[in-house]
Scaffold this active site. Structure first.
Site, PDB file in Angstrom:
ATOM      1  N   THR B 156       0.869  -1.196   0.000  1.00 30.08           N
ATOM      2  CA  THR B 156       0.000   0.000   0.000  1.00 30.08           C
ATOM      3  C   THR B 156       0.901   1.240   0.000  1.00 30.08           C
ATOM      4  OG1 THR B 156      -0.254  -0.138   2.411  1.00 30.08           O
ATOM      5  CG2 THR B 156      -2.013  -1.077   1.075  1.00 30.08           C
ATOM      6  N   LYS B 182       4.093  -6.755   4.191  1.00 29.14           N
ATOM      7  CA  LYS B 182       3.810  -5.388   3.777  1.00 29.14           C
ATOM      8  C   LYS B 182       3.469  -4.568   5.007  1.00 29.14           C
ATOM      9  CE  LYS B 182       0.468  -3.398   3.250  1.00 29.14           C
ATOM     10  NZ  LYS B 182      -0.357  -2.441   4.086  1.00 29.14           N
ATOM     11  N   THR B 193       1.642  -8.685  12.322  1.00 28.85           N
ATOM     12  CA  THR B 193       1.838  -7.398  11.645  1.00 28.85           C
ATOM     13  C   THR B 193       0.718  -7.149  10.670  1.00 28.85           C
ATOM     14  OG1 THR B 193       3.291  -6.036  10.355  1.00 28.85           O
ATOM     15  CG2 THR B 193       3.091  -8.317   9.693  1.00 28.85           C
ATOM     16  N   GLU B 279       7.011   4.609   7.170  1.00 30.43           N
ATOM     17  CA  GLU B 279       6.618   5.861   6.519  1.00 30.43           C
ATOM     18  C   GLU B 279       7.550   6.994   6.934  1.00 30.43           C
ATOM     19  OE1 GLU B 279       1.913   4.855   5.754  1.00 30.43           O
ATOM     20  OE2 GLU B 279       2.488   5.973   7.540  1.00 30.43           O
ATOM     21  N   ASN B 403       1.001  10.763   5.745  1.00 29.67           N
ATOM     22  CA  ASN B 403      -0.264  10.470   6.401  1.00 29.67           C
ATOM     23  C   ASN B 403      -1.269  11.601   6.306  1.00 29.67           C
ATOM     24  OD1 ASN B 403      -0.150   7.743   7.433  1.00 29.67           O
ATOM     25  ND2 ASN B 403       1.733   8.500   8.352  1.00 29.67           N
ATOM     26  N   SER B 408      -5.550  11.163  -0.524  1.00 23.23           N
ATOM     27  CA  SER B 408      -5.793  12.075  -1.644  1.00 23.23           C
ATOM     28  C   SER B 408      -5.024  11.634  -2.885  1.00 23.23           C
ATOM     29  CB  SER B 408      -5.454  13.501  -1.240  1.00 23.23           C
ATOM     30  OG  SER B 408      -4.265  13.546  -0.502  1.00 23.23           O
TER      31      SER B 408
END
Lengths: 408, 408
Positions: B156, B182, B193, B279, B403, B408
């Site tokens: 993702t 992932k 996870t 991230e 995040n 969007s």
């Protein structure tokens, strides 16, 4: 930067009979900045405090707690910014005690009658000589009408001073109360906030003040969070100067509830000012959890939402990615929570109903609320009558910038 | 973006006898992206899994748990990205079951022999028709040598696929194992996870595999955190295809420890790949807490450090503001912790000794370590022999950007 937080106006901050404040620019971390504050109390005053539960509680916190327990009447407080005197071991304790002794010498007190406070960087030796050198100037400018300067003197990463005043009439007597607070990061008070001081001019017996300080802290500074980091230096101090006409000697006194509620209200105001000025904050978020079995589970869920980096970044982006709120509720640690009884509102918008997306929910309704600067997240658990509220802010680029640059 | 994480090479990922994988581009969220994965298992296979403890656990998690408990042998797995099918109530459960039924129809199975998985946005209805339309293509390209495509199909916000292979010889038999995972945000697994799948070609009895999956999860996916947000969809699945020569029917088997350690090692590799690709991550941080009374208090303290936004932003800034680590240790909730027995190391640098700043500590030594891309934080509690390790990453501007922009 601060969210809908008008700058306090010096003229609105009422002097409280029985307390004088004085400041100095001691150059602790940076030159030409107020960084030392002395508060001097009348002989009629009682003082009570609550402190951080962080196991690495700072040297001044340890000394303040010991001095409050010593039984000697507290007559002065001394605060420095620029250095937290935490994680500093035995030398740190000696430096906190030295500061008290120097204040005591200047004011004709015993060292145990002084409470010390520090706020700033952790793990660095306190530059005690600079503080000591600044004390005479602070004592020289002690005056009752110095609350705005005092609020400025305790700031660190705060973008604006935090202060408030209130006057209430209780039992026919006018009571004046004024408080200041500071804090913008490392904010998740556990029994108190970074630093908060409230003084009022009633005469209050010590056991009543001890009860009152816990009551007020639990409903104000203990309900806010910016980043979930409980500081080593959190302290919240209540000072009843005894210089006014009102006297409260028991929590059974008919005047106690009114005094309690006024003090708690002012404390909440100061606590919310901290959130509005949270590091990088662009939104002021109220998280209210209702219909729980007990207050503890409501607060657990409220804090879980308030601490989630994903929820906080969604608020920053004004993005109604509200499934993140459900996820935070789900991992809050309330093991027997029945999600099929749960409703989630954003302001007046019913987002999730009985644990799933409300069929009538429209993305644009969520979007409309998310764009506001003040937002209410309301969770109904559907399993009891208890509730709990926590105030927080969003997580923005500026939070990262401020904390990546703090020491440089 | 990922920290010292070489891109897995398709040629290095070994096919595992007894499992085939197929993918499709079903256009669930965006076009021209692999977003559906089907895995088909040999008749000799056993399967075990551990799942999120989030109370809002997703519909596919609920269905997978029920199907594993049904006692029918699991013969296929189906994964979609782009939508988590969480917070979706009864329609969500029906959609997860429908997905299983369609896979079962194509492969000649019973619906309960299929485990479904979803990952993506929470609180939005699953576009089940798109998934169903994509399944025939996924089944048509089922093959053993498809692990790299499979790793890509479950991504993702991941910036790169996560996969690893290993071959071990146990009891004279060669065992081949390959896994994929992932996850890059909402990562603080509780029992598992986001998504992790490991297959190997030994024949393993169900109770042994059930034990093994917990052992491996507790030492890999359960020791990582990016943002403290436990997902609604965490799942870790172990598949013993039974297509190889090794057979393990009891945890008392002389071959069990070697198999256990090989599977755990591969799982840890996959878990650490998630942190390296966290991230916005720019640093890979190992937090090791030693000399504790029990593993629980060591992990509590390790997680407290790993979750502190202030600690994480200091790592991002390469700023040795290490008092923040002491503060995080202090509020970890170990109430009787004696800080005067505690030492803190950054790699080989002794920063705090007996709870205070090490007199020999030099800022430039801390600075040197903080600038590295891989850092070890080591805490010695001085009160026992237990230890616990957690892996995490820093908190950067990009975490906020990713995040704030995710949907969007």
């Amino acid at each position: 930067m601060a969210v809908n937080s008008p700058l306090p106006v010096a003229a609105d901050l009422k002097p409280v009979n029985g307390i004088e404040l004085g400041f100095a620019e001691a150059g602790i971390k940076k030159p030409n900045r107020k960084d030392v504050l002395v508060m001097k109390l009348a002989d009629s005053a009682t003082v009570a405090g609550v402190f951080t539960k962080n196991r690495f509680c700072a040297a001044p916190v340890q000394v303040s707690q010991a001095n409050l327990k010593s039984g000697k009447p507290i007559r002065a407080l001394v605060v420095n910014t620029g250095n937290a005197n935490a994680g500093t071991g035995e030398p740190g304790l000696a430096n906190a005690q030295r500061t008290c002794a120097e204040v005591a010498k200047l004011l004709g007190l015993d060292a145990q009658q002084v409470l010390p406070f520090s706020t700033g960087v952790i793990l660095e030796p306190l530059p005690v000589e600079k503080i000591v050198a600044g004390l005479p100037a602070a004592v020289a400018n002690l005056k009752a009408d110095n609350w705005f300067n005092a609020a400025e003197a305790i700031m660190t990463t705060d973008t604006q001073p935090k202060a408030a005043s209130n006057t209430v009439t209780i039992g026919g007597h006018q009571v004046t109360m004024t408080g200041i607070s500071k804090g913008a990061g490392m904010i998740r008070p556990n029994m108190a906030t970074m630093l908060g001081y409230v003084a009022f001019d009633a005469k209050v017996a010590q056991p009543v003040l001890d009860e009152l300080v816990r009551h007020a802290a639990d409903r104000s500074f203990n309900c806010i969070t910016i980043d979930g980091d409980t500081s080593t230096n959190d302290s919240f101090i209540l000072m009843a100067t005894g210089a006014g006409a009102l006297e409260v000697n028991s929590t059974d006194s008919p005047h106690y509830p009114a005094l309690r509620d006024a003090v708690t209200g002012l404390s909440l105001n100061l606590a919310q000012q901290i959130i509005r000025d949270g590091e990088g904050a662009t939104k002021f978020i109220t998280v209210a959890v209702e219909e729980g079995r007990d207050e503890e589970e409501c607060r657990k869920i409220a804090y879980s939402i308030a601490h989630s980096p994903l929820v906080k970044t969604a608020f920053f982006a004004s993005d109604p990615n509200l499934g993140r709120i459900l996820a935070a509720i789900g991992y809050a640690g309330v093991d027997d929570l029945d999600t099929t009884k749960l409703d989630l509102y954003l302001d007046d918008v019913l987002v999730a109903k009985a644990g799933g997306r409300n069929p009538a929910y429209q993305e644009e309704d969520g979007q409309r609320v998310m764009k506001k600067a003040e937002i209410l997240v309301r969770v109904k658990l559907g399993r009891g009558n208890a509730s709990g509220t926590v105030w927080t802010c969003d997580l923005s680029h500026d939070y990262v910038s401020i904390n990546a640059d703090y020491r440089s």
